[in-house]
Design a protein around this motif. Structure first.
Motif, PDB file in Angstrom:
ATOM      1  N   ARG A 177      37.793  29.015  45.563  1.00 42.03           N
ATOM      2  CA  ARG A 177      39.045  29.513  44.628  1.00 42.03           C
ATOM      3  C   ARG A 177      40.334  28.873  45.241  1.00 42.03           C
ATOM      4  N   LEU A 178      40.463  29.234  46.621  1.00 43.30           N
ATOM      5  CA  LEU A 178      41.833  28.763  47.167  1.00 43.30           C
ATOM      6  C   LEU A 178      41.954  27.209  47.268  1.00 43.30           C
ATOM      7  N   TRP A 179      40.868  26.771  47.658  1.00 45.44           N
ATOM      8  CA  TRP A 179      41.188  25.187  48.250  1.00 45.44           C
ATOM      9  C   TRP A 179      40.784  24.284  47.036  1.00 45.44           C
ATOM     10  N   GLY A 180      39.861  24.654  46.202  1.00 43.22           N
ATOM     11  CA  GLY A 180      39.096  23.859  45.401  1.00 43.22           C
ATOM     12  C   GLY A 180      37.620  23.250  45.687  1.00 43.22           C
ATOM     13  N   LYS A 181      36.847  23.004  45.001  1.00 44.19           N
ATOM     14  CA  LYS A 181      35.755  22.360  45.374  1.00 44.19           C
ATOM     15  C   LYS A 181      35.578  20.979  45.803  1.00 44.19           C
ATOM     16  N   GLU A 182      36.346  20.111  45.556  1.00 46.63           N
ATOM     17  CA  GLU A 182      36.365  18.732  45.729  1.00 46.63           C
ATOM     18  C   GLU A 182      36.708  18.443  47.091  1.00 46.63           C
ATOM     19  N   SER A 183      36.002  17.557  47.962  1.00 43.73           N
ATOM     20  CA  SER A 183      36.357  17.265  49.246  1.00 43.73           C
ATOM     21  C   SER A 183      37.626  16.159  49.109  1.00 43.73           C
ATOM     22  N   MET A 184      38.318  16.115  50.282  1.00 41.51           N
ATOM     23  CA  MET A 184      39.140  14.930  50.587  1.00 41.51           C
ATOM     24  C   MET A 184      38.395  13.433  50.365  1.00 41.51           C
ATOM     25  N   VAL A 241      48.073  26.057  58.109  1.00 43.43           N
ATOM     26  CA  VAL A 241      48.686  26.927  57.359  1.00 43.43           C
ATOM     27  C   VAL A 241      49.430  26.312  56.196  1.00 43.43           C
ATOM     28  N   GLY A 242      49.700  26.829  55.085  1.00 43.61           N
ATOM     29  CA  GLY A 242      50.324  26.405  53.925  1.00 43.61           C
ATOM     30  C   GLY A 242      50.317  26.815  52.733  1.00 43.61           C
ATOM     31  N   ASN A 243      50.638  26.220  51.718  1.00 43.85           N
ATOM     32  CA  ASN A 243      50.584  26.790  50.373  1.00 43.85           C
ATOM     33  C   ASN A 243      49.725  25.804  49.609  1.00 43.85           C
ATOM     34  N   VAL A 244      49.033  26.505  48.445  1.00 42.10           N
ATOM     35  CA  VAL A 244      48.153  25.838  47.674  1.00 42.10           C
ATOM     36  C   VAL A 244      48.392  26.624  46.256  1.00 42.10           C
ATOM     37  N   ILE A 245      48.050  25.797  45.100  1.00 38.26           N
ATOM     38  CA  ILE A 245      47.972  26.342  44.005  1.00 38.26           C
ATOM     39  C   ILE A 245      46.149  26.606  43.679  1.00 38.26           C
ATOM     40  N   ASP A 246      46.019  27.806  43.472  1.00 36.36           N
ATOM     41  CA  ASP A 246      44.507  28.497  43.280  1.00 36.36           C
ATOM     42  C   ASP A 246      43.978  28.077  41.794  1.00 36.36           C
ATOM     43  N   GLU A 247      42.774  28.324  41.536  1.00 33.03           N
ATOM     44  CA  GLU A 247      42.107  28.072  40.442  1.00 33.03           C
ATOM     45  C   GLU A 247      42.778  28.715  39.219  1.00 33.03           C
ATOM     46  N   GLN A 261      49.479  30.205  46.465  1.00 28.14           N
ATOM     47  CA  GLN A 261      48.776  31.241  47.550  1.00 28.14           C
ATOM     48  C   GLN A 261      49.357  30.550  48.801  1.00 28.14           C
ATOM     49  N   ARG A 262      49.539  31.627  49.876  1.00 26.77           N
ATOM     50  CA  ARG A 262      49.761  31.091  51.002  1.00 26.77           C
ATOM     51  C   ARG A 262      48.510  31.342  51.975  1.00 26.77           C
ATOM     52  N   ILE A 263      48.091  30.045  52.782  1.00 28.58           N
ATOM     53  CA  ILE A 263      46.670  30.116  53.144  1.00 28.58           C
ATOM     54  C   ILE A 263      46.926  30.021  54.984  1.00 28.58           C
ATOM     55  N   LEU A 264      45.890  30.587  55.603  1.00 32.08           N
ATOM     56  CA  LEU A 264      45.530  30.151  56.848  1.00 32.08           C
ATOM     57  C   LEU A 264      44.163  29.814  56.999  1.00 32.08           C
ATOM     58  N   HIS A 312      29.492  17.483  62.081  1.00 34.83           N
ATOM     59  CA  HIS A 312      29.873  18.694  61.152  1.00 34.83           C
ATOM     60  C   HIS A 312      31.044  19.310  61.436  1.00 34.83           C
ATOM     61  N   ALA A 313      31.705  20.076  60.721  1.00 37.14           N
ATOM     62  CA  ALA A 313      32.730  20.850  61.044  1.00 37.14           C
ATOM     63  C   ALA A 313      32.574  22.160  59.845  1.00 37.14           C
ATOM     64  N   ILE A 314      33.004  23.418  60.614  1.00 42.72           N
ATOM     65  CA  ILE A 314      33.020  24.601  59.809  1.00 42.72           C
ATOM     66  C   ILE A 314      34.305  24.927  59.940  1.00 42.72           C
ATOM     67  N   GLY A 315      34.648  25.670  58.635  1.00 44.31           N
ATOM     68  CA  GLY A 315      35.960  26.270  58.655  1.00 44.31           C
ATOM     69  C   GLY A 315      36.012  27.552  57.963  1.00 44.31           C
ATOM     70  N   ALA A 316      36.687  28.485  58.107  1.00 45.85           N
ATOM     71  CA  ALA A 316      37.093  29.634  57.577  1.00 45.85           C
ATOM     72  C   ALA A 316      38.785  29.779  56.817  1.00 45.85           C
ATOM     73  N   MET A 317      38.936  30.291  55.918  1.00 47.16           N
ATOM     74  CA  MET A 317      40.128  30.446  55.382  1.00 47.16           C
ATOM     75  C   MET A 317      40.346  31.679  54.826  1.00 47.16           C
ATOM     76  N   VAL A 318      41.715  32.232  55.115  1.00 48.94           N
ATOM     77  CA  VAL A 318      42.080  33.545  54.584  1.00 48.94           C
ATOM     78  C   VAL A 318      43.602  33.358  53.898  1.00 48.94           C
ATOM     79  N   MET A 319      43.498  34.297  52.965  1.00 49.76           N
ATOM     80  CA  MET A 319      44.721  34.419  52.197  1.00 49.76           C
ATOM     81  C   MET A 319      45.840  35.173  52.908  1.00 49.76           C
ATOM     82  N   LEU A 320      47.114  34.719  52.878  1.00 53.61           N
ATOM     83  CA  LEU A 320      48.205  35.633  53.726  1.00 53.61           C
ATOM     84  C   LEU A 320      49.206  35.899  52.380  1.00 53.61           C
ATOM     85  N   GLU A 321      49.985  36.852  52.991  1.00 52.24           N
ATOM     86  CA  GLU A 321      51.133  37.491  52.110  1.00 52.24           C
ATOM     87  C   GLU A 321      52.150  36.163  52.147  1.00 52.24           C
TER      88      GLU A 321
END
Length: 183
Positions: free
Chosen positions: A94-101, A135-141, A146-149, A164-173
Motif C-alpha cells: 500500500r505504501l510502496w506499490g507492488k511493482e519492483s524497480m 527514509v522519505g516520502n511516497v504517495i500511497d495507493e 506518507q512519510r516512511i522508514l 535475496h533481500a528482506i525489508g520492513a517498512m513503517v509509516m511515520l508521522e
C-alpha cells in the motif's frame, strides 16, 4: 545522527523522494531508527555467527508481528539479472506499490537514466554486504503523501553470497522532528 552511514543514495522519482543510508553488516541499527530495531535484531538473531542469514530460515513464524510490513525479493547472484518479489505484505504494498524497480527499468516506460544508475549503485552496496535504512516520502495507493522508514537486509541461499533481500517498512508521522534530523 548516532552512526554515520557509509554513504547515502538519494532518489527523486515520480511519487517518491527518499534517502537510502547505507551501513555495513554488523553495525547495529542506531536509536534514530528504533522503529526498525526489532526487525534488525530478528535478522541478526537468524544470522547467528554466519555472514548472512539463509533465506530458508525466514519463516512465517519468524516474521510474527511484521507480516503486513515486509517484502522479500530474490536478487539472484547477477546484479543485472531479474529481481523477483517473493513476498510483499499488505502495508508495504500500500505504501510502496507492488511493482519492483527492476520491472520498471525493464518496462516500456523506464525511469530516467539517473534513477536506473542509482538503483544499480544501491544493489551493489547490498551485494557488498551492507544494509539500507531508507527514509522519505511516497504517495500511497489512495494518493496521500506518507512519510516512511524502512530497512533492507541481505540474505543468502545457504552460502555467503547475497541472493535475496528482506525489508520492513513503517509509516511515520509527517511532522516528526526526529525525521528531520535523519532524513
Amino acid at each position: 545522527m548516532g552512526r554515520e552511514p557509509l554513504k547515502t543514495i538519494t532518489f527523486d522519482e515520480e511519487r517518491r523522494e527518499y534517502n537510502c543510508h547505507i551501513f555495513p553488516i554488523g553495525i547495529d541499527v542506531c536509536h534514530e531508527y528504533e522503529e526498525l530495531k526489532s526487525f534488525y535484531d530478528l535478522w541478526n538473531d537468524i544470522r547467528g555467527n554466519r555472514r548472512l542469514p539463509n533465506v530458508q530460515d525466514i519463516t512465517f513464524e519468524t516474521l510474527k508481528g511484521w507480516h503486513s510490513s515486509v517484502r522479500l525479493v530474490e536478487y539472484g547472484e547477477d546484479i543485472k539479472g531479474p529481481k523477483t518479489i517473493k513476498i510483499m505484505g499488505e502495508k508495504f504494498a500500500r505504501l510502496w506499490g507492488k511493482e519492483s524497480m527492476y520491472s520498471k527499468i525493464n518496462s516500456e516506460n523506464p525511469p530516467p537514466p539517473d534513477i536506473v544508475e542509482k538503483y544499480y549503485e544501491y544493489l551493489q552496496v547490498i551485494y557488498d554486504y551492507n544494509y539500507c535504512i531508507g527514509v522519505g516520502n511516497v504517495i500511497d495507493e489512495e494518493g496521500q503523501e506518507q512519510r516512511i522508514l524502512w530497512i533492507d537486509l541481505p540474505l543468502s541461499s545457504g552460502d555467503d553470497n547475497v541472493t535475496h533481500a528482506i525489508g520492513a517498512m513503517v509509516m511515520l508521522e509527517q511532522d516528526s522532528p526526529k525525521l528531520k534530523a535523519i532524513a
